[in-house]
Design a protein around this motif. Structure first.
Motif, mmCIF file in Angstrom:
data_model
loop_
_atom_site.group_PDB
_atom_site.id
_atom_site.type_symbol
_atom_site.label_atom_id
_atom_site.label_comp_id
_atom_site.label_asym_id
_atom_site.label_seq_id
_atom_site.Cartn_x
_atom_site.Cartn_y
_atom_site.Cartn_z
ATOM 1 N N UNK A 72 0.834 -1.421 0.109
ATOM 2 C CA UNK A 72 0.027 0.083 -0.106
ATOM 3 C C UNK A 72 0.876 1.107 0.052
ATOM 4 N N UNK A 73 0.613 1.955 -1.018
ATOM 5 C CA UNK A 73 1.472 3.415 -1.130
ATOM 6 C C UNK A 73 0.795 4.588 -1.528
ATOM 7 N N UNK A 74 1.042 5.628 -0.684
ATOM 8 C CA UNK A 74 0.263 6.634 -1.120
ATOM 9 C C UNK A 74 1.178 7.721 -1.762
ATOM 10 N N UNK A 75 1.117 8.008 -3.067
ATOM 11 C CA UNK A 75 2.171 8.622 -3.904
ATOM 12 C C UNK A 75 1.784 10.250 -3.645
ATOM 13 N N UNK A 76 0.791 10.453 -3.370
ATOM 14 C CA UNK A 76 0.214 11.808 -2.804
ATOM 15 C C UNK A 76 -0.938 11.764 -2.009
ATOM 16 N N UNK A 77 -1.458 12.829 -1.312
ATOM 17 C CA UNK A 77 -2.271 12.728 -0.233
ATOM 18 C C UNK A 77 -3.797 12.311 -0.624
ATOM 19 N N UNK A 78 -3.998 12.634 -2.119
ATOM 20 C CA UNK A 78 -5.424 12.239 -2.631
ATOM 21 C C UNK A 78 -5.608 10.993 -2.976
ATOM 22 N N UNK A 79 -4.440 10.110 -3.176
ATOM 23 C CA UNK A 79 -4.563 8.805 -3.817
ATOM 24 C C UNK A 79 -3.884 7.593 -3.085
ATOM 25 N N UNK A 80 -4.206 6.439 -3.412
ATOM 26 C CA UNK A 80 -3.795 5.418 -2.697
ATOM 27 C C UNK A 80 -3.543 4.290 -3.751
ATOM 28 N N UNK A 81 -2.368 3.700 -3.861
ATOM 29 C CA UNK A 81 -1.964 2.563 -4.688
ATOM 30 C C UNK A 81 -2.180 1.349 -3.830
ATOM 31 N N UNK A 82 -2.705 0.172 -4.568
ATOM 32 C CA UNK A 82 -2.845 -1.212 -3.634
ATOM 33 C C UNK A 82 -2.384 -2.111 -4.591
ATOM 34 N N UNK A 83 -1.222 -2.671 -4.430
ATOM 35 C CA UNK A 83 -0.388 -3.784 -5.213
ATOM 36 C C UNK A 83 -1.068 -5.112 -4.822
ATOM 37 N N UNK A 84 -2.192 -5.357 -5.022
ATOM 38 C CA UNK A 84 -2.960 -6.484 -4.578
ATOM 39 C C UNK A 84 -4.277 -6.674 -5.419
ATOM 40 N N UNK A 85 -4.696 -8.094 -5.491
ATOM 41 C CA UNK A 85 -6.198 -8.156 -6.047
ATOM 42 C C UNK A 85 -6.816 -9.131 -5.076
ATOM 43 N N UNK A 86 -8.071 -9.299 -5.199
ATOM 44 C CA UNK A 86 -8.744 -10.424 -4.516
ATOM 45 C C UNK A 86 -8.337 -11.762 -4.803
ATOM 46 N N UNK A 87 -8.179 -12.659 -3.728
ATOM 47 C CA UNK A 87 -7.845 -13.905 -4.085
ATOM 48 C C UNK A 87 -8.657 -14.877 -4.987
ATOM 49 N N UNK A 88 -8.313 -15.751 -5.865
ATOM 50 C CA UNK A 88 -9.299 -16.550 -6.552
ATOM 51 C C UNK A 88 -10.313 -17.322 -5.704
ATOM 52 N N UNK A 89 -11.565 -17.211 -6.151
ATOM 53 C CA UNK A 89 -12.679 -17.590 -5.390
ATOM 54 C C UNK A 89 -13.348 -16.608 -4.573
ATOM 55 N N UNK A 90 -12.706 -15.452 -4.346
ATOM 56 C CA UNK A 90 -13.161 -14.484 -3.356
ATOM 57 C C UNK A 90 -14.489 -13.908 -4.235
ATOM 58 N N UNK A 91 -15.436 -13.534 -3.227
ATOM 59 C CA UNK A 91 -16.755 -12.940 -3.736
ATOM 60 C C UNK A 91 -16.647 -11.674 -4.551
ATOM 61 N N UNK A 92 -15.556 -10.995 -4.252
ATOM 62 C CA UNK A 92 -15.346 -9.612 -5.171
ATOM 63 C C UNK A 92 -14.098 -10.090 -6.146
ATOM 64 N N UNK A 93 -13.861 -11.283 -6.445
ATOM 65 C CA UNK A 93 -12.913 -11.468 -7.816
ATOM 66 C C UNK A 93 -13.701 -10.848 -8.962
#
Length: 543
Positions: A72-93
């Protein structure tokens, strides 16, 4: 914020419980349309984050997004970068797509810190996603069970995922033994206040069994007193769809539930759940279970609990008593930073597990002991136990001190501003003040009988020319002497504080009721103080 950070559902609930006028001014100060630097640094330390998103059928679900610290990285105060995705089979995949609303809960179980942020996904890729921040704010540490995490290699042959529309016996037992749950809720209306609507991820905790299973498609859980924002309850008033997430912390498994919520506001059912303000019933529509999929495991609750022995009680005022603890094993205690809090566990007759509370430490960190100073509340179970039953020689449990409301030594003057029992962290900060840095200690109390630590603070100021004090009594007694016991009559304000300072280029630390802190902040900012240099502590219920 120039407009209300709350949508109409949240405002309705605040009106219903009588906190609307007090919480709105405070929330406009602490709910921000950006991530403060402290929050940006916090997210970069996390190995997981709780995410709340709707699926293609518009059902809300909660899940965990995981990665090594730094994912999780915030390049600037109004944004956030998430280097991850839901796992296989997840309800939100497949549901985290560009344009989707998302709510995140950053929670650090080992320190019991948490922050919430919501916004909208701006772009996605195979590695992760980015999103724009609409709202960000901190939460108090109450009801969080402390756990330590460690990384493991996932055996994919042991992982599995399956869906159903009701709860199995295994899932019912899982829920009934849980002490932690995460919630996804949302509201899409109120387009004129886009920052106030959207998705929200929240946390609920309690003793194991605080969530009760009423059947294979129905459960109920209590809603305890909190920060009075009513984000989750306000969402459910407008849109009853809800997502629940239970984590098997030892096996790395997830249990996701989506359903329809209904709220029970009054007696007699609520009275059956001690401490509950209302009840939330959930009629289950869909269930997803992911077994042994997380590359993380957590230690069980209480594994690092330390026994403390009460060695001294000190009456500080008519309603505040200090409790000074030493390690029961005779060893040294972990040093704490001035302003941090101490999580404690208190045994209760007839209850199999102790109740947990968090109280700010009020003593000098160099003393080698822990002192908490507690106001007795008539309806507060823990405060009554401490005041009425805990005696010198009694033993309680605790976990290490935590919290990030701490002093910063940067050469600027330090201004400590408190009201009522909010003085507790300020006394510790006074003792742990930075060398060669001036301190102005400002406190507001009702009168001399309700003024804890008056003599202690006075002694420090008398011994150090770098420390000055100012005390305001709102309703002084006849025996309270102006110029000796207090300096001004009335409530503290930004104007009063500013009048004590040679410059507004100072670091301000505020602790007190939300209304008090809101008024002081507004006054200081209006007079020219830098908002970045104003630090506040938000307390949950400590009864």
């Amino acid at each position: 914020m120039t407009q209300s950070p709350f949508h109409i559902g949240e405002q309705h609930v605040q009106d219903r419980v009588g906190v609307r006028e007090s919480i709105e001014p405070w929330a406009r100060k602490v709910i921000r349309p950006f991530l403060p630097d402290q929050h940006r640094d916090f997210y970069a330390q996390l190995p997981f984050v709780v995410a709340a998103v709707r699926d293609e059928d518009d059902r809300p679900w909660a899940t965990l997004l995981v990665g090594p610290p730094g994912f999780l990285q915030s390049p600037e105060a109004r944004s956030l970068r998430i280097d991850a995705r839901p796992l296989p089979g997840d309800a939100l995949e497949g549901s985290l797509t560009a344009g989707a609303e998302i709510g995140l809960l950053g929670i650090q179980l080992e320190t019991r810190r948490r922050n919430r942020v919501n916004g909208r996904i701006t772009e996605t890729g195979r590695a992760g996603l980015s999103f724009r921040v609409d709202q960000a704010f901190g939460n108090c540490p109450q009801y969080i069970t402390e756990r330590q995490w460690h990384h493991v290699q996932v055996d994919r042959t042991a992982s599995s995922a399956y869906r159903r529309s009701d709860l199995s016996q295994h899932q019912r037992a899982w829920i009934e033994s849980a002490d932690t749950m995460f919630i996804a809720s949302g509201y899409r209306g109120d387009a004129a206040r886009s920052g106030a609507s959207g998705m929200d991820a929240s946390h609920r905790g309690g003793q194991p069994g605080f969530v009760r299973v009423l059947g294979d498609r129905r459960l109920v859980f209590p809603d305890y007193a909190g920060n009075n924002h009513f984000n989750t309850i306000g969402n459910l008033v407008m849109d009853p769809r809800i997502g629940l997430l239970f984590v098997d912390f030892q096996r790395g498994s997830l249990l996701q539930i989506s359903g329809i919520a209904s709220i029970e506001w009054g007696l007699p059912e609520v009275a059956k759940h001690p401490g509950a303000q209302r009840l939330i019933y959930v009629d289950i529509e869909a269930v997803v279970q992911l077994d042994a999929v997380l590359p993380l495991r957590w230690s069980g609750p209480g594994e690092k609990t330390r026994s403390l022995t009460l060695r001294r009680r000190i009456r500080e005022s008519v309603d505040v008593t200090s409790f000074e603890f030493a390690a029961s094993d005779g060893g040294s205690l972990p040093r704490f930073e001035p302003g941090q809090h101490l999580p404690i566990e208190l045994p209760v007759d007839g209850v199999p597990t102790p109740i947990k509370r968090t109280y700010t430490l009020s003593n000098d960190p160099a003393e080698g002991c822990y002192r908490i100073s507690v106001k007795r509340l008539t309806d507060g179970l823990a405060s009554r136990l401490l005041h009425d039953r805990l005696r010198e020689g009694d033993v309680i449990g605790s976990t290490p001190p935590a919290g990030d409301f701490v002093l910063s030594c940067n050469g600027r003057p330090t201004v400590l501003i408190s009201a009522g029992v909010g003085i507790t962290p300020m006394v510790s900060m006074l003792h742990g003040r930075c060398p060669d840095q001036s301190v102005i200690f400002v406190h507001g109390a009702r009168d001399g009988a309700h003024h804890p630590f008056a003599a202690e603070v006075g002694r420090v100021a008398a011994e150090d020319s770098m420390v000055t004090t100012h005390t305001a009594y709102s309703r002084p007694r006849e025996e309270d002497v102006l110029g000796r016991d207090f300096d001004t009559v009335g409530r503290l304000s930004g104007d009063v504080v500013a009048g004590l300072l040679p410059t507004l280029d100072a670091d301000f630390y505020l602790c007190g009721s939300p209304g008090f802190m809101s008024d002081i902040m507004a006054g200081l900012i209006h007079l020219g103080a830098n908002p970045v240099q104003i630090h506040t502590e938000s307390f949950g219920p400590a009864g």
